[in-house]
Design a protein around this motif. Sequence first.
Motif, mmCIF file in Angstrom:
data_model
loop_
_atom_site.group_PDB
_atom_site.id
_atom_site.type_symbol
_atom_site.label_atom_id
_atom_site.label_comp_id
_atom_site.label_asym_id
_atom_site.label_seq_id
_atom_site.Cartn_x
_atom_site.Cartn_y
_atom_site.Cartn_z
ATOM 1 N N UNK A 39 -25.455 2.502 6.674
ATOM 2 C CA UNK A 39 -24.369 3.091 7.446
ATOM 3 C C UNK A 39 -24.259 2.434 8.810
ATOM 4 N N UNK A 40 -23.071 2.527 9.420
ATOM 5 C CA UNK A 40 -22.884 1.990 10.758
ATOM 6 C C UNK A 40 -23.766 2.763 11.725
ATOM 7 N N UNK A 41 -24.469 2.064 12.601
ATOM 8 C CA UNK A 41 -25.299 2.778 13.566
ATOM 9 C C UNK A 41 -24.437 3.560 14.548
ATOM 10 N N UNK A 42 -24.927 4.720 14.944
ATOM 11 C CA UNK A 42 -24.175 5.517 15.911
ATOM 12 C C UNK A 42 -25.023 5.662 17.166
ATOM 13 N N UNK A 43 -24.353 5.806 18.276
ATOM 14 C CA UNK A 43 -25.040 5.949 19.547
ATOM 15 C C UNK A 43 -25.429 7.408 19.738
ATOM 16 N N UNK A 44 -26.694 7.631 20.079
ATOM 17 C CA UNK A 44 -27.173 8.989 20.300
ATOM 18 C C UNK A 44 -27.863 9.086 21.647
#
Length: 110
Positions: A39-44
Amino acid sequence: MTFSGYYYAVGPVLALLVVGVLVLLLRWTFSSGRSLVERRPRTGSSEEYGLLEVVSAPSTFVEAEVQRRTLTDAGIRATLAPTTEGPRVMVFPEHAALARQLLAGRGERR
């Protein structure tokens, strides 16, 4: 009894079997839920990185990469994480104190 009279049915049965296997593979490939594709990495936030601990909060990604390379060259595994608060340099807790000392010794901001 010979099977010479049934050869006409072998081709269509084999074709249906191959099409059935392809249908099952395509259903599995395009089903939702359990994808093998990353999956596309998401910013957390910086708290969402598990065991990693923030040792530096530089203002730019260039500065963060320089700090990460400094730690890596010293033998400390470091990660540059793009968090919602900005770039963060992170290490494992057992190396956090040493990493902070190394970065402070170079005059880097923490």
